[in-house]
Design an enzyme around this catalytic site. Structure first.
Site, mmCIF file in Angstrom:
data_model
loop_
_atom_site.group_PDB
_atom_site.id
_atom_site.type_symbol
_atom_site.label_atom_id
_atom_site.label_comp_id
_atom_site.label_asym_id
_atom_site.label_seq_id
_atom_site.Cartn_x
_atom_site.Cartn_y
_atom_site.Cartn_z
ATOM 1 N N LYS A 192 0.859 -1.184 0.000
ATOM 2 C CA LYS A 192 0.000 0.000 0.000
ATOM 3 C C LYS A 192 0.894 1.231 0.000
ATOM 4 C CE LYS A 192 -2.825 2.737 3.191
ATOM 5 N NZ LYS A 192 -3.498 2.784 4.513
ATOM 6 N N TRP A 206 -9.497 0.591 -0.131
ATOM 7 C CA TRP A 206 -10.700 1.230 0.438
ATOM 8 C C TRP A 206 -10.352 2.252 1.523
ATOM 9 C CZ3 TRP A 206 -10.256 -4.275 0.578
ATOM 10 C CH2 TRP A 206 -10.766 -4.901 -0.567
ATOM 11 N N HIS A 207 -9.196 2.867 1.403
ATOM 12 C CA HIS A 207 -8.764 3.876 2.375
ATOM 13 C C HIS A 207 -8.814 5.281 1.770
ATOM 14 C CE1 HIS A 207 -6.236 0.581 4.635
ATOM 15 N NE2 HIS A 207 -7.542 0.405 4.726
ATOM 16 N N TYR A 208 -9.759 5.527 0.889
ATOM 17 C CA TYR A 208 -9.835 6.848 0.247
ATOM 18 C C TYR A 208 -10.244 7.906 1.275
ATOM 19 C CZ TYR A 208 -14.678 5.139 -0.278
ATOM 20 O OH TYR A 208 -15.928 4.606 -0.051
#
Length: 598
Positions: free
Chosen positions: A418, A523-525
């Site tokens: 990531k 999904w860490h926007y």
């Protein structure tokens, strides 16, 4: 890194596995509700159709998710007031797959893009072409995610406190707020199977030191906490609602907020060198599942707080006429406050990785072990997971006694990197004035060369882990030697999807192409209401009185390996700060009223 390629047919099936499984078996086979005693917060929850057409509150919190639940629970606690918490989705108990770690993949497969769907997750695809998901259930992302819990790295608080409008974090409140969340929600996971192998592989790849179990963001390898207990049952931010005082909190589910109600402020009260906002929030309009409209209004001194996430909060500001004036005018939305940066500075952390079908049985595991090559967040984070997924009915067991719906199960293990930050940014904009539809968003993944370089370095570390001796146990027999040497065939990985180029260790361009072609989301926007641009250091929206944004949309970078710990902390933290500020104002008014000159 050599690999045995799977057939295109099987790769395609593996991509479709969750969707096929859910469509054919899940809806029919799963009962509604978990059974047993209802959760402790259930007494506060009501369907929006059963709420009054108009009610008055001290605080209105929009979004019962990762930040909204701890915020509402705190504001409805000791020293707080009467709180309305609005959630567009349903309750977790309506969706059995949310309850356990084993349901994670199936929950994502249940995601539905339709605005009218009651699925707990809503899919959307960014303008970059990358599929994504937003939560649509009480508890928000904490009700559907992989459960990994880790605090922010200390420098994150310093960086978010820089500049005249940077958040002035009180670290005493920060730490007590983390601890409040942790007492209720987190557990130490049992590390075995794939997670244990990845831990050793990281050490062999020179990601050091080994730190054991810790909640802190530290350089090296660590095991983080999980929100799944020892039996695999999920805890979510919704469980924090039990700390509200009875009679002070109402949680309305299936309540979609359509706009914030604002009123002009009397110009006479705005005179002086710093006149302040021209409008004030006085409430919200929301609609229930029958499309009936409801008005929730503020008492004097009350506040509206948006905690609807990085898509929902900027979207609601824009729908309410708070944003770039020119954009709003072009959509026919009356301008309440010209705030140019609403919807700007959108970020999503790129995820790239390698997935394989291991040659030995592996149990299901979500993220537990992480590699943090540098504590300051300049290198990609390394994470891993393993999933047991069914292939049915496209691959059926042969034989007279097999059911046409008997699944074949396959294990897929993944190691991923990531990109921290990131520096690449995009924007969000309305494509419709319908509040049920997701806005358009473009993240511009890996558009900054620094992010692409981090991905290249991160994927090389992934490759080194897979090349470690520990990973030999997961290779399949029967592959041909990648070097073309004669003799016994080398055991190779059965890779699902794209493999790294053979010259991954030396060819920056080829690995960069791999990063850009396989980029996905974790999904860490975040962003869209960034602190210092849309909100001030106390998360008040510029130009609007009695309106704050308290969620990840205010972040300009991810707070470490996973944001959920810090976003839940933020909800509790801001609740405490708001109560403290309310008491200070009351004491100031009391002192003024008792003054001999008053």
């Amino acid at each position: 890194m050599a690999a045995v390629s799977l057939s295109t047919r099987l790769q395609h099936l593996l991509v479709l596995v969750p969707i096929v499984f859910v469509a054919l078996t899940l809806a029919a086979a799963q009962p509604r509700g978990f059974g047993g005693a209802p959760p402790g917060y259930a007494r506060y929850v009501v369907d929006a159709v059963d709420t009054a057409a108009e009610e008055v509150y001290d605080y209105i919190v929009v979004g019962a998710g990762t930040a909204g639940c701890p915020l509402a629970a705190t504001l409805a606690g000791t020293g707080g007031g009467r709180v309305l918490l609005l959630e567009r989705g349903g309750a977790p108990s309506e969706f059995p797959t949310l309850a356990t770690a084993g349901g994670f993949v199936r929950t994502l497969a249940m995601a539905d893009p339709a605005p009218e769907s009651d699925a707990p997750a809503q899919t959307f695809t960014s303008e970059d072409g990358v599929p994504n998901v937003r939560a649509r259930v009480l508890g928000g992302g904490t009700s559907i995610n992989a459960g990994f819990y880790s605090r922010a790295h200390p420098d994150w608080f310093r960086r978010h406190g820089e500049g005249p409008e940077g958040t002035n974090w009180d670290m005493r409140f920060v730490n007590t707020s983390y601890e409040w969340v942790e007492r209720e929600l987190i557990f130490q996971p049992a590390v075995r199977g794939w997670q244990a192998a990845v831990r050793v592989g990281l050490l062999e790849a020179n990601v050091t030191p080994w730190n054991g179990f810790t909640l802190d963001h530290v350089s090296g390898i660590k095991v983080g906490a999980t929100t799944f207990d020892a039996s695999g049952r999920r805890r979510s931010a919704a469980d924090l609602l039990v700390f509200a005082r009875p009679g002070r909190l109402r949680v309305a589910i299936r309540a979609t907020v359509t706009r914030i109600i604002t009123n002009p402020i009397d110009p006479a009260s705005r005179r002086g060198r710093y006149p302040g906002p021209a409008v004030a929030a006085i409430g919200v309009v929301y609609q229930d599942r029958l499309l009936q409209q409801h008005h929730a209004l503020l008492r004097p001194g009350g506040e509206v707080i948006l905690s609807a996430g990085a898509l929902g909060s900027p979207q609601l500001l824009l729908l309410s006429g708070i944003g770039p004036a020119s954009d709003l005018t072009s959509l026919g939305i009356p301008v309440a406050a010209d705030v140019p940066d609403v919807g700007k500075h959108m970020f999503d952390n790129p995820r790239n990785g390698i997935s394989i079908i291991p040659s030995v049985p592996i149990d299901h595991s979500l993220i537990q072990v992480v590699g943090i090559p540098s504590a300051n967040g300049t290198d990609s984070y390394l994470e891993a997971a393993s999933y047991i997924v069914p292939l049915a009915p496209l691959l059926r067991r042969a034989g007279p006694f097999s059911s046409p719906y008997s699944p074949l199960y396959v294990t897929v293990v993944t190691i991923m990197e990531k990109v921290p930050g990131p520096l690449s940014e995009g924007s969000l904009w309305l494509i419709s004035t319908n509040p049920l539809e997701s806005p358009a968003v473009r993240f511009n993944y890996l558009s900054r060369p620094e992010d692409l370089a981090r991905c290249v370095m991160g994927m090389r570390r992934v490759a080194k882990v897979l090349e470690s001796r520990t990973m030999d146990a997961f290779r399949a027999a029967g592959g041909s030697s990648s070097q073309g040497r004669r003799g016994p065939a080398r055991r190779e990985f059965r890779i699902v999807g794209a493999a790294l180029p053979a010259d991954w260790s030396t060819n920056d361009t080829a690995v960069g192409d791999f990063c850009q072609q396989t980029v996905a989301t974790l999904w860490h926007y975040h962003g869209g209401c960034v602190a210092g641009r849309v909100v001030d250091r106390d998360f008040r929206v510029f130009g609007v009185r009695a309106l704050r944004v308290v969620d990840g949309s205010t972040f300009s970078e991810t707070p470490g390996t996973n944001p959920q710990a810090t976003i839940m902390m933020m909800g509790r933290y801001m609740g405490l700060k708001m109560i403290e500020g309310r008491h200070s104002r009351r004491q100031a008014r009391s002192s003024t009223d008792s003054s001999p000159n008053s």
